[in-house]
Write an enzyme that holds these catalytic residues in place. Structure first.
Site, PDB file in Angstrom:
ATOM      1  N   LYS A  47       6.060 -54.024  15.236  1.00  0.00           N
ATOM      2  CA  LYS A  47       5.052 -55.830  14.874  1.00  0.00           C
ATOM      3  C   LYS A  47       6.273 -56.572  15.236  1.00  0.00           C
ATOM      4  O   LYS A  47       4.653 -57.462  15.921  1.00  0.00           O
ATOM      5  CB  LYS A  47       6.071 -55.410  12.990  1.00  0.00           C
ATOM      6  CG  LYS A  47       5.262 -54.381  12.555  1.00  0.00           C
ATOM      7  CD  LYS A  47       5.324 -55.040  11.055  1.00  0.00           C
ATOM      8  CE  LYS A  47       5.197 -53.695  10.065  1.00  0.00           C
ATOM      9  NZ  LYS A  47       5.627 -54.421   9.102  1.00  0.00           N
TER      10      LYS A  47
ATOM     11  N   GLU B 220      10.522 -42.797   7.381  1.00  0.00           N
ATOM     12  CA  GLU B 220      10.764 -43.328   6.902  1.00  0.00           C
ATOM     13  C   GLU B 220      12.205 -43.740   5.729  1.00  0.00           C
ATOM     14  O   GLU B 220      12.947 -44.950   6.070  1.00  0.00           O
ATOM     15  CB  GLU B 220       9.340 -44.654   6.220  1.00  0.00           C
ATOM     16  CG  GLU B 220       8.870 -44.719   7.297  1.00  0.00           C
ATOM     17  CD  GLU B 220       7.199 -45.675   6.984  1.00  0.00           C
ATOM     18  OE1 GLU B 220       7.432 -46.073   5.749  1.00  0.00           O
ATOM     19  OE2 GLU B 220       7.059 -46.277   7.768  1.00  0.00           O
TER      20      GLU B 220
ATOM     21  N   HIS C 168      -0.088 -19.342  15.111  1.00  0.00           N
ATOM     22  CA  HIS C 168      -0.786 -18.863  16.695  1.00  0.00           C
ATOM     23  C   HIS C 168      -0.301 -20.201  18.024  1.00  0.00           C
ATOM     24  O   HIS C 168      -0.807 -20.668  18.643  1.00  0.00           O
ATOM     25  CB  HIS C 168      -2.174 -18.373  16.320  1.00  0.00           C
ATOM     26  CG  HIS C 168      -2.014 -17.156  15.213  1.00  0.00           C
ATOM     27  ND1 HIS C 168      -2.870 -16.435  16.510  1.00  0.00           N
ATOM     28  CD2 HIS C 168      -2.003 -16.891  14.428  1.00  0.00           C
ATOM     29  CE1 HIS C 168      -2.889 -15.547  15.247  1.00  0.00           C
ATOM     30  NE2 HIS C 168      -2.315 -16.212  14.579  1.00  0.00           N
TER      31      HIS C 168
HETATM   32  O1  PA5 Z   1       6.465 -47.103   2.809  1.00  0.00           O
HETATM   33  C1  PA5 Z   1       6.361 -47.899   3.762  1.00  0.00           C
HETATM   34  O2  PA5 Z   1       7.026 -48.898   2.553  1.00  0.00           O
HETATM   35  C2  PA5 Z   1       5.030 -48.125   4.505  1.00  0.00           C
HETATM   36  O3  PA5 Z   1       4.776 -47.804   5.040  1.00  0.00           O
HETATM   37  C3  PA5 Z   1       4.077 -49.168   4.508  1.00  0.00           C
HETATM   38  O4  PA5 Z   1       3.729 -48.385   3.127  1.00  0.00           O
HETATM   39  C4  PA5 Z   1       3.729 -49.430   5.622  1.00  0.00           C
HETATM   40  O5  PA5 Z   1       3.791 -50.046   7.054  1.00  0.00           O
HETATM   41  C5  PA5 Z   1       2.139 -50.169   5.151  1.00  0.00           C
HETATM   42  O6  PA5 Z   1       2.496 -51.810   4.332  1.00  0.00           O
HETATM   43  P1  PA5 Z   1       1.740 -52.479   3.370  1.00  0.00           P
HETATM   44  O7  PA5 Z   1       1.285 -52.161   2.086  1.00  0.00           O
HETATM   45  O8  PA5 Z   1       2.374 -53.220   3.099  1.00  0.00           O
HETATM   46  O9  PA5 Z   1       0.052 -53.060   4.465  1.00  0.00           O
END
Ligand code: PA5
Length: 472
Positions: free
Chosen positions: A462, A326, A347
């Site tokens: 989303k 990410e 394995h």
């Molecule tokens: O790293 C990030 O920002 C994302 O992976 C969020 O943690 C994830 O989308 C969850 O978001 P939120 O904490 O707003 O529910």
């Protein structure tokens, strides 16, 4: 770094004169990225200089977080954030036998990694006494999987959760934005079940729910509607992004509920910060790690394999998968992370790793000292398995041979490998490892010109999902 500190050994990664030359040539750019992360980004974060638009968002506050939390705890004890986390954890330990942690992505993976690495392997299966009177922990809200949700609801039961301690359960719901579909949908479902388990006792219900969220948003509003006061909520601090939030209440509260030494965890992270700030670039393991990753990526090693040589560390690998994917998977670039658990995956994946396409860099995470006494193979009258020659050897002996043998096989074929050594798996060493990998990710981002913070690409699914659900 002094004793009990993790160690980075990358001599098997700098194979070939070209790689060594590239590594040496990278030094000025690497040092510039290092200074940006440890100085410029912090000045920007504290408003002492403007943040250029291509460096926004700037979620650099994770860097100073360990020291800040520790200092506040030393100064203000119970009223500090850490003091409140410890008190809430203690209250839940006393009041419930199961806690359901709802969260996804950065609001889930850190807590999962901490539990798997630092609790007994079969923690949830143990009796309350064997668990040291700590609640069992379950993770949901990280999917919209009907069967998984139904399975956990069935486990929690329909009964009156107020009667016996063994039946009582609570919810820790974690969402920075407060509006993530998976977590919000799960909260609604589990909240409904908990409400009936509490027999309509609203005061009891609100005590059994602990939200970790931003200063405003849907989860914040819902928490208020449940009767939560501000001092009963935990915040994801400003300037700390989801996947960088493991050392905030997001990871610390579930860890503290499990009885993990969160002070040691933060001290480990602070020790890594100290090393990162002060160590000479030639000895700075964060810069060494980024340098190795970068020179190999330039040579086509776009898959970054983290081989953890301990089952307990699989979720640490998955936490890093998210952090890397990410943070740097943007603008058509960014290495692909892959966690392997060895010797298990020798394995399943090793054939490809040994002879497949040369697009991989291998990082081993090696545990130097196991928590438990070595188990010997032992002599047996039933020697049909022909293991009596290894009777004196232990499982750690076999593990060490497998690590050395695998490294040698990769080295002999010119496949780059480096080792991250954990003296042992404990809160202190894991604090170092998490902080090291977060710092490395942002240094690498600054080095290659990709903002490691934010995840704009995730918004697209989303939007489509909401449209398909009939929402505008
Ligand atoms: O790293 C990030 O920002 C994302 O992976 C969020 O943690 C994830 O989308 C969850 O978001 P939120 O904490 O707003 O529910």
């Amino acid at each position: 770094m002094a004793a009990n500190l993790i160690r980075y050994d990358f001599c098997d990664a700098l194979i070939g004169t070209q790689t060594q030359a590239d590594f040496a040539a990278l030094r000025p750019a690497l040092e510039a990225a290092w200074r940006e992360v440890k100085e410029t980004d912090l000045r920007r974060l504290h408003g002492k200089e403007p943040t250029p638009s291509d460096k926004q968002p700037l979620d650099a506050a994770f860097f100073e977080l360990p020291e800040k939390l520790l200092h506040a705890y030393q100064a203000n004890r119970d009223s500090s954030e850490l003091g409140r986390i410890l008190a809430t954890a203690k209250r839940l330990q006393e009041e419930v036998d199961r806690v359901v942690v709802l969260g996804i992505g950065g609001s889930y993976m850190g807590a999962r990694a901490l539990m798997d690495a630092l609790c007994e392997p079969y923690f949830n299966e143990q009796s309350r006494a064997a668990r040291g009177s700590k609640p069992r922990l379950y993770f949901e809200g990280n999917n919209v999987d009907n069967d998984a949700t139904a399975g956990l609801l069935q486990l929690l039961g329909n009964g009156n959760a107020c009667r016996h301690l063994e039946d009582r359960w609570g919810i820790v719901v974690i969402s920075k934005s407060g509006g993530t579909m998976e977590t919000a949908a799960s909260l609604r479902i589990f909240l409904d079940r908990l409400r009936s388990a509490c027999g309509g006792d609203a005061e009891r219900l609100q005590r059994l729910i602990v939200p970790v969220t931003g200063k405003h948003g849907k989860l914040y509003d819902l928490s208020k509607a449940l009767g939560k006061q501000d001092d009963e909520l935990f915040e994801v601090p400003d300037g700390v992004g989801g996947r960088f939030s493991i050392l905030s209440a997001v990871g610390l509260l579930p860890a503290a509920i499990l009885g993990i030494d969160v002070v040691r965890l933060l001290e480990g992270a602070a020790a890594m910060n100290q090393h990162f700030r002060a160590a000479d670039p030639s000895k700075n393991m964060v810069l060494q790690y980024v340098g190795v990753c970068n020179v190999w990526e330039q040579q086509g090693a776009t898959t970054r394999v983290l081989q953890v040589w301990s089952k307990a560390l699989e979720a640490v690998g998955l936490w890093y998968d998210q952090l890397l994917a990410e943070s740097l998977g943007k603008q058509g670039r960014g290495a692909t992370p892959l966690t392997a658990v060895n010797t298990r995956d020798l394995h399943s994946r090793a054939q490809q790793h040994q002879e497949g396409s040369r697009d991989k860099l291998y990082h081993n995470v090696i545990v130097d000292q196991w928590r438990t006494d070595p188990i010997a193979i032992g002599k047996s009258e039933l020697d049909q398995d022909k293991l009596n020659d290894l009777a004196e050897k232990t499982l750690p002996d076999i593990m060490s041979a497998a690590i050395a043998g695998t490294n040698q096989a990769y080295r002999d074929d010119g496949r780059p490998t480096a080792n991250i050594h954990l003296p042992q798996v404990d809160a202190y060493t894991l604090g170092q490892l998490f902080q090291m990998l977060m710092l490395a990710t942002v240094v690498e981002g600054r080095l290659i010109g990709i903002n490691p913070y934010g995840q704009p690409g995730v918004e697209l699914y989303k939007r489509n999902m909401n449209r398909l659900l009939g929402r505008s």
